[in-house]
Scaffold this motif. Structure first.
Motif, mmCIF file in Angstrom:
data_model
loop_
_atom_site.group_PDB
_atom_site.id
_atom_site.type_symbol
_atom_site.label_atom_id
_atom_site.label_comp_id
_atom_site.label_asym_id
_atom_site.label_seq_id
_atom_site.Cartn_x
_atom_site.Cartn_y
_atom_site.Cartn_z
ATOM 1 N N ALA A 33 54.114 38.993 17.558
ATOM 2 C CA ALA A 33 55.463 38.535 17.200
ATOM 3 C C ALA A 33 55.829 37.275 17.979
ATOM 4 C CB ALA A 33 56.487 39.644 17.453
ATOM 5 N N VAL A 34 55.548 37.263 19.278
ATOM 6 C CA VAL A 34 55.906 36.079 20.063
ATOM 7 C C VAL A 34 54.968 34.919 19.753
ATOM 8 C CG1 VAL A 34 54.615 36.585 22.195
ATOM 9 C CG2 VAL A 34 56.741 35.304 22.306
ATOM 10 N N MET A 35 53.671 35.185 19.546
ATOM 11 C CA MET A 35 52.743 34.086 19.263
ATOM 12 C C MET A 35 52.975 33.475 17.883
ATOM 13 S SD MET A 35 49.117 34.881 21.129
ATOM 14 C CE MET A 35 48.934 36.599 20.704
ATOM 15 N N LEU A 36 53.571 34.224 16.974
ATOM 16 C CA LEU A 36 53.938 33.639 15.684
ATOM 17 C C LEU A 36 55.084 32.636 15.846
ATOM 18 C CD1 LEU A 36 53.658 36.694 13.273
ATOM 19 C CD2 LEU A 36 52.382 34.541 13.088
ATOM 20 N N ARG A 37 55.870 32.798 16.889
ATOM 21 C CA ARG A 37 57.001 31.890 17.137
ATOM 22 C C ARG A 37 56.616 30.681 17.982
ATOM 23 N NH1 ARG A 37 59.496 36.839 18.221
ATOM 24 N NH2 ARG A 37 59.691 36.348 20.425
ATOM 25 N N GLU A 44 53.391 35.171 30.948
ATOM 26 C CA GLU A 44 54.499 35.581 30.097
ATOM 27 C C GLU A 44 54.049 36.623 29.077
ATOM 28 O OE1 GLU A 44 58.151 33.723 27.476
ATOM 29 O OE2 GLU A 44 56.449 32.435 27.977
ATOM 30 N N LEU A 45 52.820 36.491 28.587
ATOM 31 C CA LEU A 45 52.285 37.465 27.637
ATOM 32 C C LEU A 45 52.263 38.855 28.255
ATOM 33 C CD1 LEU A 45 51.016 38.108 24.896
ATOM 34 C CD2 LEU A 45 48.793 37.529 25.915
ATOM 35 N N VAL A 58 44.346 40.007 24.385
ATOM 36 C CA VAL A 58 43.915 38.948 23.474
ATOM 37 C C VAL A 58 42.500 39.233 22.980
ATOM 38 C CG1 VAL A 58 43.320 36.493 23.339
ATOM 39 C CG2 VAL A 58 45.476 37.197 24.381
ATOM 40 N N SER A 59 41.645 39.727 23.854
ATOM 41 C CA SER A 59 40.282 40.086 23.453
ATOM 42 C C SER A 59 40.292 41.168 22.373
ATOM 43 C CB SER A 59 39.485 40.567 24.675
ATOM 44 O OG SER A 59 38.194 40.963 24.304
ATOM 45 N N ASP A 60 41.169 42.149 22.522
ATOM 46 C CA ASP A 60 41.306 43.200 21.497
ATOM 47 C C ASP A 60 41.688 42.584 20.154
ATOM 48 O OD1 ASP A 60 40.777 45.177 23.363
ATOM 49 O OD2 ASP A 60 42.872 45.817 23.556
ATOM 50 N N HIS A 89 47.703 30.418 21.821
ATOM 51 C CA HIS A 89 48.412 30.067 20.594
ATOM 52 C C HIS A 89 47.555 30.425 19.384
ATOM 53 C CE1 HIS A 89 46.100 26.333 19.778
ATOM 54 N NE2 HIS A 89 45.976 26.324 21.085
ATOM 55 N N LEU A 90 48.229 30.641 18.279
ATOM 56 C CA LEU A 90 47.559 30.998 17.032
ATOM 57 C C LEU A 90 47.225 29.746 16.245
ATOM 58 C CD1 LEU A 90 49.920 33.888 15.895
ATOM 59 C CD2 LEU A 90 47.666 34.125 16.956
#
Length: 112
Positions: A33-37, A44-45, A58-60, A89-90
């Motif tokens: 949700a946060v990385m989409l924004r 922070e993650l 992130v690896s998962d 980031h995506l």
């Protein structure tokens, strides 16, 4: 013959597979949700997702079919030392995969 995956994780054909296999893990969902924004730092993650190991989270997600890029930025820490923290980031491809997965969930009547 391939041995079964002992972790029980879904395995896309590769990290760059055409499809994100999805997740129902609340930590994954908060991170997505946060990385989409916006891009997000590793520290922070951890806070946003509610975990103590953002790189493992992130690896998962990468194991589930996303690439999730990490850029190393130049930063001066509180002691005046140069450091290189990571910012996740995506890619556009990741965004497309996530939106397709969310749309499939809505079509089935589930929450995405």
């Amino acid at each position: 013959m391939n041995a079964p995956d002992p972790t029980g994780k879904p395995k896309p054909s590769s990290a760059n597979s055409a499809e994100f296999v999805g997740t129902d893990n609340p930590r994954h969902l908060r991170a997505l949700a946060v990385m989409l924004r916006r891009p997000i730092s590793r520290q922070e993650l951890d806070s946003v997702a509610g975990c103590a190991n953002g790189p493992a989270l992130v690896s998962d997600l990468r194991d589930r079919g996303l690439t999730i890029d990490c850029d190393r930025i130049h930063f001066i820490d509180r002691d005046g030392k140069d450091c290189r923290p990571g910012v996740y980031h995506l890619s556009e491809g990741d965004r497309r995969k996530i939106h397709q997965w969310q749309a499939k969930g809505r079509q089935r009547g589930g929450s995405a």
